[in-house]
Motif scaffolding. Structure first.
Motif, PDB file in Angstrom:
ATOM      1  N   LYS A   1      -8.466   7.426  -7.694  1.00 33.65           N
ATOM      2  CA  LYS A   1      -8.005   7.464  -6.397  1.00 33.65           C
ATOM      3  C   LYS A   1      -6.526   7.479  -6.000  1.00 33.65           C
ATOM      4  O   LYS A   1      -6.028   8.132  -4.938  1.00 33.65           O
ATOM      5  N   ARG A   2      -5.657   6.792  -7.010  1.00 34.33           N
ATOM      6  CA  ARG A   2      -3.977   6.905  -6.826  1.00 34.33           C
ATOM      7  C   ARG A   2      -3.661   8.113  -6.885  1.00 34.33           C
ATOM      8  O   ARG A   2      -2.447   8.633  -6.490  1.00 34.33           O
ATOM      9  N   TRP A   3      -4.510   9.135  -7.581  1.00 40.06           N
ATOM     10  CA  TRP A   3      -3.825  10.526  -7.891  1.00 40.06           C
ATOM     11  C   TRP A   3      -4.428  11.657  -7.405  1.00 40.06           C
ATOM     12  O   TRP A   3      -3.721  12.664  -7.320  1.00 40.06           O
TER      13      TRP A   3
ATOM     14  N   THR B   1       0.820  -1.340  -0.027  1.00 39.21           N
ATOM     15  CA  THR B   1       0.067   0.157   0.019  1.00 39.21           C
ATOM     16  C   THR B   1       0.618   1.181   0.026  1.00 39.21           C
ATOM     17  O   THR B   1       0.654   2.216  -0.795  1.00 39.21           O
TER      18      THR B   1
ATOM     19  N   SER C   1      -2.259  15.336  -9.693  1.00 41.88           N
ATOM     20  CA  SER C   1      -1.764  14.990  -8.387  1.00 41.88           C
ATOM     21  C   SER C   1      -1.274  16.151  -7.504  1.00 41.88           C
ATOM     22  O   SER C   1      -1.478  16.280  -6.386  1.00 41.88           O
TER      23      SER C   1
ATOM     24  N   ASP D   1       0.078   1.185  -9.634  1.00 44.35           N
ATOM     25  CA  ASP D   1      -0.895   0.180  -9.328  1.00 44.35           C
ATOM     26  C   ASP D   1      -0.129  -1.014  -8.496  1.00 44.35           C
ATOM     27  O   ASP D   1       1.230  -0.980  -8.242  1.00 44.35           O
TER      28      ASP D   1
ATOM     29  N   LYS E   1     -10.528   3.507  -9.205  1.00 47.06           N
ATOM     30  CA  LYS E   1      -9.514   3.111  -8.671  1.00 47.06           C
ATOM     31  C   LYS E   1      -8.396   3.817  -8.981  1.00 47.06           C
ATOM     32  O   LYS E   1      -7.051   4.291  -8.332  1.00 47.06           O
TER      33      LYS E   1
ATOM     34  N   MET F   1       2.435   1.808  -3.434  1.00 47.57           N
ATOM     35  CA  MET F   1       1.117   2.292  -4.567  1.00 47.57           C
ATOM     36  C   MET F   1       1.012   3.680  -4.228  1.00 47.57           C
ATOM     37  O   MET F   1       0.847   4.573  -5.189  1.00 47.57           O
ATOM     38  N   LYS F   2       0.806   4.129  -2.912  1.00 43.66           N
ATOM     39  CA  LYS F   2       0.350   5.364  -2.558  1.00 43.66           C
ATOM     40  C   LYS F   2       1.427   6.660  -2.794  1.00 43.66           C
ATOM     41  O   LYS F   2       1.308   7.708  -3.147  1.00 43.66           O
TER      42      LYS F   2
ATOM     43  N   ASN G   1       2.262   6.333  -6.810  1.00 44.91           N
ATOM     44  CA  ASN G   1       1.214   6.624  -7.813  1.00 44.91           C
ATOM     45  C   ASN G   1       1.263   5.603  -8.774  1.00 44.91           C
ATOM     46  O   ASN G   1       1.063   5.682  -9.808  1.00 44.91           O
TER      47      ASN G   1
END
Length: 579
Positions: free
Chosen positions: A287-289, A67, A245, A76, A284, A70-71, A74
């Motif tokens: 949400k990462r950005w 996690t 971002s 997957d 999804k 990923m966060k 940015n």
């Protein structure tokens, strides 16, 4: 895959990984620092080697090494897995559906050859050039967005691809050509303005084509191919991701020219879904950005319905959503042409909350004297999770209520109806979805104190073995989330207590909210406070509470006084035997 993840977890210490970016200080069993996910002034970010997890007790961000990767990057999950596997020295097994490198390189080369062909053709076709002039798509825009043209010829692209040495059978899988009944090949795109579609990494994966006139279908987009999944790619993401971002906001529009218009107007965080409604994977990716999405769809019925679907998909992923309203017949392209960048920005800045948007759209469709308006308004307002928002909307519409002239009485009547719908919605949610921890809430507010002690013992090496069978007894728990944890422990480890540190086994507890609850317990206590005496006392309290629940159930079932007396004697005997 699970074995590979376990190997990676065992070789990468989360404290070391996180400590490369933020300063951590050891505090008891955990490490603390300033949270990198929000403006943190007092250290509220906790990292535990024992559980292999992190959590911010202020903003609620939490997870494990995957996690984090990923966060913070940015990316997957697949990219995070590959990066951490390389660092850990773990060789990943090749996915069954993965293309051999040589095949993928050939496919990418064929796509680039098609792009070069389309680009060449645009300047050669007067109709396409005139269309671009009318739409304000000048040469600099065409170059920036790599626009092209597919000529109205049966197999011009097929001839070029074959001449360049590409297999037309392979090109068919890329949605560049198709095969006729006699085994010949013809172009998929003909007589269309072409827009190349790149994924968030900038890789060319597909094409979209628009007719120059009014014939149908207006758009043809690549179907899913070995390089492309339309439910996972957003047009313009490769250009918009930096702005998204930075602003933590994305503007979602409907098509290619809308995206281009927004970027020309300085709104560089605009993008669009392609040839399909917004999908869960799109949400999804966003949400990462970012944290917020503003929907800027056309104002017609199709745009309204798409916006309402998009609201639910984005909200389900935890994104804040607002919807920008445009006048009937307007879109971002026409807004930019008629009013310039300022009008476009004004539309986005003035975007409404989902409830405000739905109420406004409802008022456009129904007169306030119609039953349908009030049925719809009550349902929409009841969807709000904010009591102040509910009250605000009821106060705004109460004076319009046609069946009661007294506004105070109308307000009371509407509030009762909204409360009834909210109550039904809550009951429905409880049936469909189990209870979870309140967002950013301490586990102490969701579990009883005795449950906390029992579960903390399970997370302690020395006490786990003797406590595990109690913790796996769902009927021993006093709270709904405790009962779910007991069931999850039993499902994950039916043969008995797992060995080793919590980080060695905690990741096997499903789902994520229960895994995080257990991790929170580890971070939220000091081992010196957990003694054998406290554990025994907690287990006794849980057993007594269970006995009381069973006795009460007997009483409600209409059991006789004799049955209740025998039950009391049985409990007394069990206690004496235990002592």
């Amino acid at each position: 895959m699970a074995d590979e993840r376990d190997d990676i977890r065992a070789r990468i210490d989360i404290v070391d990984l996180v400590g490369r970016e933020i300063q951590l200080k050891k505090t008891g069993r955990t490490y603390k620092g300033l949270c990198p996910f929000h403006q943190d002034r007092n250290p509220s970010f906790t990292v535990s080697s024992e559980t292999g997890r992190y959590k911010c007790w202020s903003c609620g961000e939490a997870g494990d090494i995957f996690t984090w990767e990923m966060k913070r990057r940015n990316v997957d999950f697949v990219e995070a897995l590959q990066t951490l596997a390389k660092e850990a020295g773990v060789t990943l097994k090749t996915r069954k559906d993965a293309l051999p490198p040589s095949v993928r390189l050939q496919q990418e080369a064929a796509m680039n050859e098609a792009l070069a062909f389309f680009r060449d053709q645009l300047s050669k076709n007067s109709s396409a050039s005139e269309y671009c002039d009318r739409r304000g798509l000048d040469a600099s825009i065409q170059a920036q967005w790599e626009m092209g043209y597919a000529p109205e010829v049966g197999g011009a692209l097929a001839v070029r691809l074959k001449k360049a040495g590409f297999s037309l059978a392979e090109c068919k899988t890329l949605f560049l050509v198709d095969e006729d009944a006699h085994g010949g090949y013809f172009d998929k795109f003909r007589g269309r303005l072409m827009f190349p579609i790149r994924d968030e990494k900038g890789q060319l994966v597909a094409f979209g084509g628009r007719v120059l006139g009014d014939s149908h279908p207006k758009y043809i987009n690549s179907s899913d191919t070995p390089l492309y999944r339309k439910s996972r790619v957003l047009y313009g993401m490769n250009r918009a991701k930096d702005a998204i971002s930075k602003l933590r906001q994305a503007v979602l529009v409907e098509g290619y020219t809308d995206v281009i218009a927004c970027h020309q107007g300085g709104m560089n965080n605009a993008l669009a879904s392609l040839g399909t409604s917004l999908a869960e994977d799109h949400a999804k990716l966003l949400k990462r950005w970012c944290d917020e999405v503003v929907i800027l769809y056309d104002s017609d019925d199709a745009g309204r319905k798409a916006a309402e679907r998009g609201i639910e998909i984005l909200k389900a992923e935890g994104l804040k959503v607002r919807v920008a309203l445009m006048a009937q017949g307007e879109d971002p392209d026409t807004l930019l042409k008629s009013g310039g960048p300022a009008v476009l920005k004004e539309a986005v800045d003035g975007a409404l909350s989902p409830i405000d948007y739905k109420l406004k759209a409802l008022a456009q469709r129904h007169d306030v004297r119609d039953d349908d308006y009030w049925t719809g308004a009550i349902k929409i307002i009841a969807e709000s999770e904010s009591r102040p928002e509910v009250d605000r909307h009821l106060n705004e519409i109460a004076h319009k209520y046609p069946w009661e002239r007294n506004a105070t009485k109308a307000l009371e009547h509407l509030r009762r109806q909204v409360n009834a719908v909210r109550s039904r919605l809550r009951r429905g949610l409880q049936q469909e979805r189990p209870t979870v921890l309140p967002e950013h809430h301490s586990v102490k507010g969701a579990l009883s104190s005795a449950e906390i002690v029992m579960l903390q013992a399970c997370l302690t090496d020395q006490l786990r073995e003797g406590t595990w069978r109690f913790a796996c007894s769902a009927d021993l728990y006093e709270t709904p989330i405790g009962e779910r944890i007991g069931e999850a422990l039993k499902i994950a480890y039916p043969e008995g207590a797992p060995k080793g540190r919590s980080s060695d086994w905690l990741h096997n507890i499903e789902p994520e909210d229960l895994r995080q609850t257990l991790s929170d317990l580890t971070m939220d206590f000091r081992s010196e406070n957990l003694t054998q005496e406290r554990l025994i006392d907690a287990l006794r309290k849980l057993k007594d509470a269970k006995d009381q629940r069973e006795t009460e159930a007997l009483r409600r079932s209409g059991a006789s006084a004799e049955d209740l007396f025998q039950r009391v004697l049985q409990r007394k005997g069990q206690k004496e035997a235990a002592n």
